[in-house]
Design an enzyme around this catalytic site. Structure first.
Site, PDB file in Angstrom:
ATOM      1  N   LEU A  41      -5.443   9.468 -46.745  1.00  0.00           N
ATOM      2  CA  LEU A  41      -5.002  10.107 -47.998  1.00  0.00           C
ATOM      3  C   LEU A  41      -3.494   9.926 -48.125  1.00  0.00           C
ATOM      4  CD1 LEU A  41      -5.687  13.745 -49.210  1.00  0.00           C
ATOM      5  CD2 LEU A  41      -3.384  13.136 -48.460  1.00  0.00           C
ATOM      6  N   ASP A  43      -0.660  10.107 -51.864  1.00  0.00           N
ATOM      7  CA  ASP A  43      -0.138  10.946 -52.959  1.00  0.00           C
ATOM      8  C   ASP A  43      -1.172  11.827 -53.681  1.00  0.00           C
ATOM      9  OD1 ASP A  43       1.681   8.969 -52.365  1.00  0.00           O
ATOM     10  OD2 ASP A  43       1.763   8.143 -54.384  1.00  0.00           O
ATOM     11  N   GLN A  59      -4.743   9.736 -53.553  1.00  0.00           N
ATOM     12  CA  GLN A  59      -4.795   8.343 -53.119  1.00  0.00           C
ATOM     13  C   GLN A  59      -5.657   8.317 -51.862  1.00  0.00           C
ATOM     14  OE1 GLN A  59      -2.799   5.234 -54.434  1.00  0.00           O
ATOM     15  NE2 GLN A  59      -3.747   6.584 -55.939  1.00  0.00           N
ATOM     16  N   TYR A 102      -3.710   2.949 -58.124  1.00  0.00           N
ATOM     17  CA  TYR A 102      -2.530   3.630 -57.585  1.00  0.00           C
ATOM     18  C   TYR A 102      -2.254   4.933 -58.343  1.00  0.00           C
ATOM     19  CZ  TYR A 102      -0.875   0.042 -54.256  1.00  0.00           C
ATOM     20  OH  TYR A 102      -0.711  -0.795 -53.186  1.00  0.00           O
ATOM     21  N   ARG A 170       5.600   1.791 -61.689  1.00  0.00           N
ATOM     22  CA  ARG A 170       4.326   2.474 -61.437  1.00  0.00           C
ATOM     23  C   ARG A 170       4.417   3.992 -61.499  1.00  0.00           C
ATOM     24  NH1 ARG A 170       5.644  -0.080 -56.505  1.00  0.00           N
ATOM     25  NH2 ARG A 170       6.468   1.341 -54.936  1.00  0.00           N
ATOM     26  N   ASP A 171       3.258   4.605 -61.311  1.00  0.00           N
ATOM     27  CA  ASP A 171       3.070   6.054 -61.155  1.00  0.00           C
ATOM     28  C   ASP A 171       3.334   6.836 -62.442  1.00  0.00           C
ATOM     29  OD1 ASP A 171       2.742   5.206 -58.532  1.00  0.00           O
ATOM     30  OD2 ASP A 171       4.761   5.780 -57.911  1.00  0.00           O
TER      31      ASP A 171
HETATM   32  C1  FRU Z   1       3.889   6.486 -53.043  1.00  0.00           C
HETATM   33  C2  FRU Z   1       3.139   5.232 -53.488  1.00  0.00           C
HETATM   34  C3  FRU Z   1       3.137   5.115 -55.004  1.00  0.00           C
HETATM   35  C4  FRU Z   1       1.910   4.263 -55.234  1.00  0.00           C
HETATM   36  C5  FRU Z   1       0.961   4.779 -54.186  1.00  0.00           C
HETATM   37  C6  FRU Z   1       0.002   3.766 -53.621  1.00  0.00           C
HETATM   38  O1  FRU Z   1       3.482   6.945 -51.805  1.00  0.00           O
HETATM   39  O2  FRU Z   1       3.695   4.087 -52.898  1.00  0.00           O
HETATM   40  O3  FRU Z   1       4.309   4.590 -55.550  1.00  0.00           O
HETATM   41  O4  FRU Z   1       1.403   4.399 -56.521  1.00  0.00           O
HETATM   42  O5  FRU Z   1       1.767   5.305 -53.150  1.00  0.00           O
HETATM   43  O6  FRU Z   1      -0.900   4.374 -52.755  1.00  0.00           O
END
Ligand code: FRU
Length: 465
Positions: A41, A43, A59, A102, A170-171
């Site tokens: 696990l 984020d 995640q 992601y 991202r994110d």
């Molecule tokens: C942060 C990260 C995010 C990405 C995700 C991938 O921990 O690197 O930027 O979206 O984890 O698992």
């Protein structure tokens, strides 16, 4: 449903059922922290309230205890402490997200859950995967029942972002404000400067870049997992910057925003959110009681310490305890465990005098009101030392058997320490000083059974959780 999704939908429950008994036998399995059923696990994603329950996505690498291709795992709770696992929500099963679904966020509107996330794609070839060879797409998955998906689509690709960026964008964190929708996205420029893009939309589908938030001088090369929110009229930007000078491999903290983040504005100095070993990529949401609740990943990417004791049982990492965010004096962010945790305290509180040893199950809640120097020892191998003279707190592993490579972390408090709270679960300690102005989060691996707790320099109250 495509063939990849069909197979993944069968395979994930299969690996979960194959690993279940081993995971359950682990004495370090947490009691009230969200953790993966099996595997890896990282984020928190898509935190929200939907259908009368808290939903948390994470995640999730079900196939690899050290990472692997990322899915969105899914759990629900009514008290933010006891989590029921539901089937995986997002599989990496489309050309636009095939190397990982992601991180991202949830927007709930009119009974529909909109999940914005990053579709990670690595093109085959001899690429550096920073400036070339990678696709970072903003994708949208829609659910009408909070459990299954109705649709999944790609909204933005790297071609849609402003010029001057690497492939690392991202994110998405999406929220509604003053009749419009906004998205913040973490980015890395071609000059290796971290920044946050602000996008605007009126229909949740078409997005326009309206602003970029960053510091005048470079502050790290990439800002991951942005979160933008308002408390008591003050806006804050929380980010996880890579490439800054800090105690951990990567940083994690917040800026106050001066001005309007949709136009002219500047960022305050950066404040670390957590001084411990294990804290990264937090996200926040507002619940039905109008509380802003933040949850972090109680881990650290690319760290030179680890979690070998749980890896041996086929799982790794967990979330922090959910924390209520409030603005303290001078707008400083305060983090405190949700009050739901108080209801978990055993009725019988133990009172320990300064220096008195207490044996308790590792699930405990300790509170104290120190007036000067103190030293807390947990499990005869983790020490928290506070010195009044310089208002400094040091968290040190004195027994490597508990540490899996963790050594020492320090924080200077803005004011003399007058309150201490420590929340222990089977393999974590979360330490809140001065009403949540300074926090240390760490995993630790005590021997099975009761742990020995001793606070010298102040009396304390202890409850089992
Ligand atoms: C942060 C990260 C995010 C990405 C995700 C991938 O921990 O690197 O930027 O979206 O984890 O698992």
């Amino acid at each position: 449903m495509n063939a990849l999704q069909r197979d993944l939908k069968n395979l994930v429950p299969l690996v979960e059922s194959l690993g279940k008994e081993t995971v359950a036998a682990d004495p370090h399995r947490q009691r009230f922290h969200l953790q993966p059923p099996v595997g890896w696990l990282n984020d928190p994603n898509g935190l929200c309230v939907y259908g009368g329950q808290y939903h948390a996505f994470f995640q999730y690498g079900p196939f690899d205890v050290n990472g692997g291709v990322k899915h969105w795992g899914h759990a629900v709770s009514t008290d933010l402490l006891h989590w029921e696992q539901l089937p995986v929500m997002l599989y990496p099963d489309e050309p636009f997200d095939c190397h990982g679904a992601y991180s991202g966020s949830a927007l709930v509107e009119d009974g529909t859950m909109y999940l914005y996330y990053t579709g990670n794609v690595k093109h085959p070839g001899n690429f550096d995967y920073i400036k070339e060879g990678r696709g970072h797409n903003v994708c949208l998955a829609v659910s009408k029942d909070g459990v299954t998906l109705d649709s999944k689509q790609c909204l933005l690709t790297n071609r849609d972002y402003p010029a001057g960026l690497t492939c690392h964008v991202r994110d998405p964190k999406v929220f509604a404000y003053e009749g419009r929708y906004y998205m913040v996205l973490g980015a890395r420029t071609l000059e290796d400067k971290g920044e946050v893009l602000v996008l605007e939309s009126t229909d949740k589908l078409r997005w326009t870049h309206i602003n970029t938030l960053t510091t005048p001088e470079p502050f790290g090369y990439m800002w991951e997992c942005p979160d933008l929110f308002c408390l008591d009229g003050q806006w804050y930007l929380a980010v996880s910057p890579q490439g800054i000078q800090c105690q951990n491999v990567y940083g994690c903290g917040w800026f106050a925003i001066h001005g309007d983040w949709r136009g002219d504005c500047t960022l305050s100095e950066f404040h670390e959110l957590d001084a411990g070993f294990d804290y990264y990529a937090p996200q926040s949401f507002v619940d039905g009681n109008d509380r802003r609740i933040q949850i972090g990943w109680m881990g650290m990417p690319d760290a030179d310490y680890g979690n070998a004791p749980t890896v041996a049982y086929g799982w790794q990492h967990c979330f922090t305890v959910p924390r209520v965010l409030t603005a303290g004096p001078d707008g400083i962010l305060l983090q405190n465990p949700v009050p739901e945790l108080d209801a978990q305290r055993s009725a019988a509180a133990l009172h320990a005098a300064s220096g008195e040893e207490v044996f308790l199950a590792p699930r405990f809640d300790l509170t104290a009101a120190p007036a000067g120097d103190f030293c807390l020892t947990v499990a005869q191998g983790v020490q928290l030392v506070y010195t009044e003279q310089d208002c400094t707190c040091t968290l040190r592993f004195t027994d490597p058997a508990l540490a899996d490579g963790r050594t020492v972390r320090r924080a200077r408090l803005a004011a003399p320490c007058r309150s201490l709270r420590v929340v222990g679960d089977n393999s974590s300690l979360e330490i809140f000083l001065n009403g949540g102005a300074t926090v240390f989060s760490t995993r630790y691996y005590p021997a099975p059974g009761d742990v020995n707790i001793k606070l010298t320099g102040a009396a304390c109250e202890l409850c089992n959780l």
